[in-house]
Scaffold this motif. Structure first.
Motif, PDB file in Angstrom:
ATOM      1  N   LEU A   1       0.709  -1.367  -0.081  1.00  0.00           N
ATOM      2  CA  LEU A   1       0.072   0.063  -0.040  1.00  0.00           C
ATOM      3  C   LEU A   1       0.931   1.309   0.073  1.00  0.00           C
ATOM      4  O   LEU A   1       0.381   2.334  -0.541  1.00  0.00           O
ATOM      5  N   GLY A   2       1.927   1.308   0.747  1.00  0.00           N
ATOM      6  CA  GLY A   2       2.824   2.232   0.628  1.00  0.00           C
ATOM      7  C   GLY A   2       3.401   2.634  -0.816  1.00  0.00           C
ATOM      8  O   GLY A   2       3.958   3.622  -1.285  1.00  0.00           O
ATOM      9  N   TRP A   3       3.605   1.321  -1.392  1.00  0.00           N
ATOM     10  CA  TRP A   3       4.293   1.588  -2.781  1.00  0.00           C
ATOM     11  C   TRP A   3       3.154   1.947  -3.736  1.00  0.00           C
ATOM     12  O   TRP A   3       3.559   3.073  -4.407  1.00  0.00           O
ATOM     13  N   LEU A   4       1.858   1.787  -3.310  1.00  0.00           N
ATOM     14  CA  LEU A   4       1.046   2.203  -4.368  1.00  0.00           C
ATOM     15  C   LEU A   4       0.603   3.825  -3.909  1.00  0.00           C
ATOM     16  O   LEU A   4       0.480   4.705  -4.962  1.00  0.00           O
ATOM     17  N   TYR A   5       0.921   4.241  -2.846  1.00  0.00           N
ATOM     18  CA  TYR A   5       0.779   5.715  -2.491  1.00  0.00           C
ATOM     19  C   TYR A   5       1.665   6.426  -2.935  1.00  0.00           C
ATOM     20  O   TYR A   5       1.505   7.562  -3.377  1.00  0.00           O
ATOM     21  N   ASN A   6       2.986   5.912  -2.902  1.00  0.00           N
ATOM     22  CA  ASN A   6       4.124   6.678  -3.425  1.00  0.00           C
ATOM     23  C   ASN A   6       4.107   6.943  -4.794  1.00  0.00           C
ATOM     24  O   ASN A   6       4.441   7.947  -5.324  1.00  0.00           O
ATOM     25  N   ASN A   7       3.760   5.633  -5.644  1.00  0.00           N
ATOM     26  CA  ASN A   7       3.773   5.834  -6.968  1.00  0.00           C
ATOM     27  C   ASN A   7       2.928   6.443  -7.570  1.00  0.00           C
ATOM     28  O   ASN A   7       2.741   6.706  -8.890  1.00  0.00           O
ATOM     29  N   THR A   8       1.840   6.658  -6.925  1.00  0.00           N
ATOM     30  CA  THR A   8       0.550   7.465  -7.603  1.00  0.00           C
ATOM     31  C   THR A   8       0.580   8.969  -6.930  1.00  0.00           C
ATOM     32  O   THR A   8      -0.354   9.764  -7.134  1.00  0.00           O
ATOM     33  N   ASN A   9       1.801   9.347  -6.246  1.00  0.00           N
ATOM     34  CA  ASN A   9       1.913  10.823  -5.809  1.00  0.00           C
ATOM     35  C   ASN A   9       0.822  11.057  -4.627  1.00  0.00           C
ATOM     36  O   ASN A   9       0.480  12.168  -4.547  1.00  0.00           O
ATOM     37  N   GLY A  10       0.612   9.901  -3.980  1.00  0.00           N
ATOM     38  CA  GLY A  10      -0.112  10.514  -2.669  1.00  0.00           C
ATOM     39  C   GLY A  10      -1.728  10.322  -3.074  1.00  0.00           C
ATOM     40  O   GLY A  10      -2.678  11.022  -2.468  1.00  0.00           O
ATOM     41  N   ALA A  11      -1.914   9.347  -4.094  1.00  0.00           N
ATOM     42  CA  ALA A  11      -3.602   9.348  -4.332  1.00  0.00           C
ATOM     43  C   ALA A  11      -4.225   8.522  -3.565  1.00  0.00           C
ATOM     44  O   ALA A  11      -4.089   7.278  -3.607  1.00  0.00           O
ATOM     45  N   LEU A  12      -4.587   8.798  -2.435  1.00  0.00           N
ATOM     46  CA  LEU A  12      -5.154   8.112  -1.388  1.00  0.00           C
ATOM     47  C   LEU A  12      -6.212   7.219  -1.862  1.00  0.00           C
ATOM     48  O   LEU A  12      -6.543   6.035  -1.629  1.00  0.00           O
ATOM     49  N   PRO A  13      -7.186   7.539  -2.802  1.00  0.00           N
ATOM     50  CA  PRO A  13      -8.333   6.825  -3.175  1.00  0.00           C
ATOM     51  C   PRO A  13      -8.017   5.570  -3.842  1.00  0.00           C
ATOM     52  O   PRO A  13      -8.450   4.281  -3.522  1.00  0.00           O
ATOM     53  N   VAL A  14      -6.623   5.360  -4.513  1.00  0.00           N
ATOM     54  CA  VAL A  14      -6.153   4.232  -5.042  1.00  0.00           C
ATOM     55  C   VAL A  14      -5.978   3.119  -3.888  1.00  0.00           C
ATOM     56  O   VAL A  14      -6.246   1.973  -3.932  1.00  0.00           O
ATOM     57  N   VAL A  15      -5.468   3.458  -2.752  1.00  0.00           N
ATOM     58  CA  VAL A  15      -5.129   2.886  -1.416  1.00  0.00           C
ATOM     59  C   VAL A  15      -6.172   2.597  -0.900  1.00  0.00           C
ATOM     60  O   VAL A  15      -6.513   1.448  -0.425  1.00  0.00           O
ATOM     61  N   MET A  16      -7.216   3.484  -0.687  1.00  0.00           N
ATOM     62  CA  MET A  16      -8.507   3.132  -0.113  1.00  0.00           C
ATOM     63  C   MET A  16      -9.287   1.920  -0.883  1.00  0.00           C
ATOM     64  O   MET A  16      -9.836   0.930  -0.328  1.00  0.00           O
ATOM     65  N   VAL A  17      -9.176   2.016  -2.224  1.00  0.00           N
ATOM     66  CA  VAL A  17     -10.115   0.952  -2.925  1.00  0.00           C
ATOM     67  C   VAL A  17      -9.343  -0.367  -2.796  1.00  0.00           C
ATOM     68  O   VAL A  17      -9.929  -1.427  -2.638  1.00  0.00           O
ATOM     69  N   ALA A  18      -7.824  -0.300  -2.955  1.00  0.00           N
ATOM     70  CA  ALA A  18      -7.349  -1.516  -2.630  1.00  0.00           C
ATOM     71  C   ALA A  18      -7.354  -2.169  -1.175  1.00  0.00           C
ATOM     72  O   ALA A  18      -7.671  -3.531  -1.122  1.00  0.00           O
ATOM     73  N   HIS A  19      -7.472  -1.400  -0.129  1.00  0.00           N
ATOM     74  CA  HIS A  19      -7.723  -1.856   1.127  1.00  0.00           C
ATOM     75  C   HIS A  19      -9.318  -2.409   1.216  1.00  0.00           C
ATOM     76  O   HIS A  19      -9.426  -3.446   1.933  1.00  0.00           O
ATOM     77  N   ALA A  20     -10.180  -1.684   0.587  1.00  0.00           N
ATOM     78  CA  ALA A  20     -11.493  -2.445   0.721  1.00  0.00           C
ATOM     79  C   ALA A  20     -11.563  -3.561   0.020  1.00  0.00           C
ATOM     80  O   ALA A  20     -12.520  -4.434   0.283  1.00  0.00           O
ATOM     81  N   SER A  21     -10.937  -3.832  -1.047  1.00  0.00           N
ATOM     82  CA  SER A  21     -10.915  -5.027  -1.910  1.00  0.00           C
ATOM     83  C   SER A  21     -10.268  -6.117  -1.104  1.00  0.00           C
ATOM     84  O   SER A  21     -10.814  -7.254  -1.398  1.00  0.00           O
ATOM     85  N   HIS A  22      -9.296  -5.885  -0.161  1.00  0.00           N
ATOM     86  CA  HIS A  22      -8.782  -6.990   0.397  1.00  0.00           C
ATOM     87  C   HIS A  22      -9.709  -7.557   1.390  1.00  0.00           C
ATOM     88  O   HIS A  22      -9.572  -8.816   1.909  1.00  0.00           O
ATOM     89  N   ASN A  23     -10.727  -6.588   1.885  1.00  0.00           N
ATOM     90  CA  ASN A  23     -11.501  -7.143   2.996  1.00  0.00           C
ATOM     91  C   ASN A  23     -12.866  -7.894   2.280  1.00  0.00           C
ATOM     92  O   ASN A  23     -13.910  -8.343   2.898  1.00  0.00           O
ATOM     93  N   MET A  24     -12.807  -8.107   1.132  1.00  0.00           N
ATOM     94  CA  MET A  24     -13.992  -8.654   0.436  1.00  0.00           C
ATOM     95  C   MET A  24     -14.156 -10.176   0.685  1.00  0.00           C
ATOM     96  O   MET A  24     -13.195 -10.986   0.902  1.00  0.00           O
TER      97      MET A  24
END
Length: 286
Positions: free
Chosen positions: A198-221
């Motif tokens: 998730l840190g890798w996603l955050y840094n590579n999208t220049n802090g695009a938090l929605p990308v991380v949030m969607v990834a986090h939510a998909s993990h809980n499916m």
């Protein structure tokens, strides 16, 4: 409006991470105490939502106490347009990790039943996690801690540190049986390597938090399928998601480098932080 003494605010601004952790412990402790007083040792799932808000609330309170911009900190939620491929990568990694054992077993000849749950269950779980529960934690973990820790430590070490804090913060939920948790040591390993991704996603999208949030939510499916047959021995030692996330995190570290987890060496700025609050050093330490 509460008036915070300027001297106190200035002191807190030099210790935002310590302030965040103090508020996190205080808020989480109060939330657990209230939940325990009302429900006893077994918390109903949705009743525990205020506990899930602890990282978000703690980050917001810390941003305000330190005299930073709450509006800019919340503004990272608008950073939606970062490329569809990053959303797909994040969701893909998390869902493949969740299904990794099933995928391996199917490749070995096991029978699978798809879907495991109804479509409504998937939609409901994803929506609750994204808008009300776990994904909101990211306003604290990645949206606050990640960029500030990276001003002092490498991105890999910052991500691993957040993962440890993240895992320990879940201990009250583990003890009360709220949520689906595995054995503690495996859970800590899982959430730490997931934090690196998730840190890798955050840094590579220049802090695009929605990308991380969607990834986090998909993990809980819920799982996509149910597989029958003997589980490979390796999965009796480590679960499939831990193995898959460890492989992915290792590849990320080798490909992007531990210092920033990005190929170009760039890091996102800390949302809400004033420039006069930046640490007086050239870059993150090893």
């Amino acid at each position: 409006m509460v008036n915070i003494d300027s001297t106190l605010r200035q002191r807190l601004s030099h210790k935002p991470i310590v302030t965040f952790l103090f508020v996190l412990i205080l808020y989480s402790g109060l939330a657990v105490a209230v939940l325990y007083a009302v429900f006893g040792a077994n918390f109903p799932g949705l009743a525990a939502l205020p506990y899930a808000w602890a990282p978000m609330v703690s980050a917001g309170v810390t941003v305000w106490l330190c005299g930073e911009s709450v509006r800019d900190w919340l503004g990272q939620l608008r950073n939606l347009r970062t490329g569809l491929h990053w959303y797909l990568i994040g969701v893909g990694i998390m869902m493949i990790g969740t299904e990794f054992e099933n995928i391996v077993m199917v490749l070995l000849g096991a029978d699978a039943v798809v879907p495991y749950a109804s479509v409504g269950d998937y939609v409901f779980t994803f929506a609750v996690t994204l808008f009300l529960a776990g994904a909101l934690e990211e306003l604290g973990w990645r949206g606050f801690l990640q960029p500030r820790l990276q001003q002092r430590f490498s991105a890999l070490h910052a991500s691993m540190g957040i993962g440890i804090i993240w895992g320990l913060w879940h201990v009250p939920m583990i003890l009360t049986g709220t949520g689906d948790f595995t054995v503690f040591w495996e859970y800590m390993l899982n959430i730490t390597v997931m934090s690196v991704l998730l840190g890798w996603l955050y840094n590579n999208t220049n802090g695009a938090l929605p990308v991380v949030m969607v990834a986090h939510a998909s993990h809980n499916m819920p799982r996509v399928g149910e597989v029958t047959g003997d589980v490979p021995v390796v999965f009796n030692i480590l679960s499939g998601d831990v193995i898959f996330y460890m492989i992915c995190a290792s590849l990320v570290g080798l490909y992007a480098g531990a210092q920033t987890l990005t190929r170009d060496g760039s890091l996102p700025e800390a949302p809400g932080q004033r420039r006069d609050q930046f640490p007086k050093q050239e870059g993150p330490a090893d």
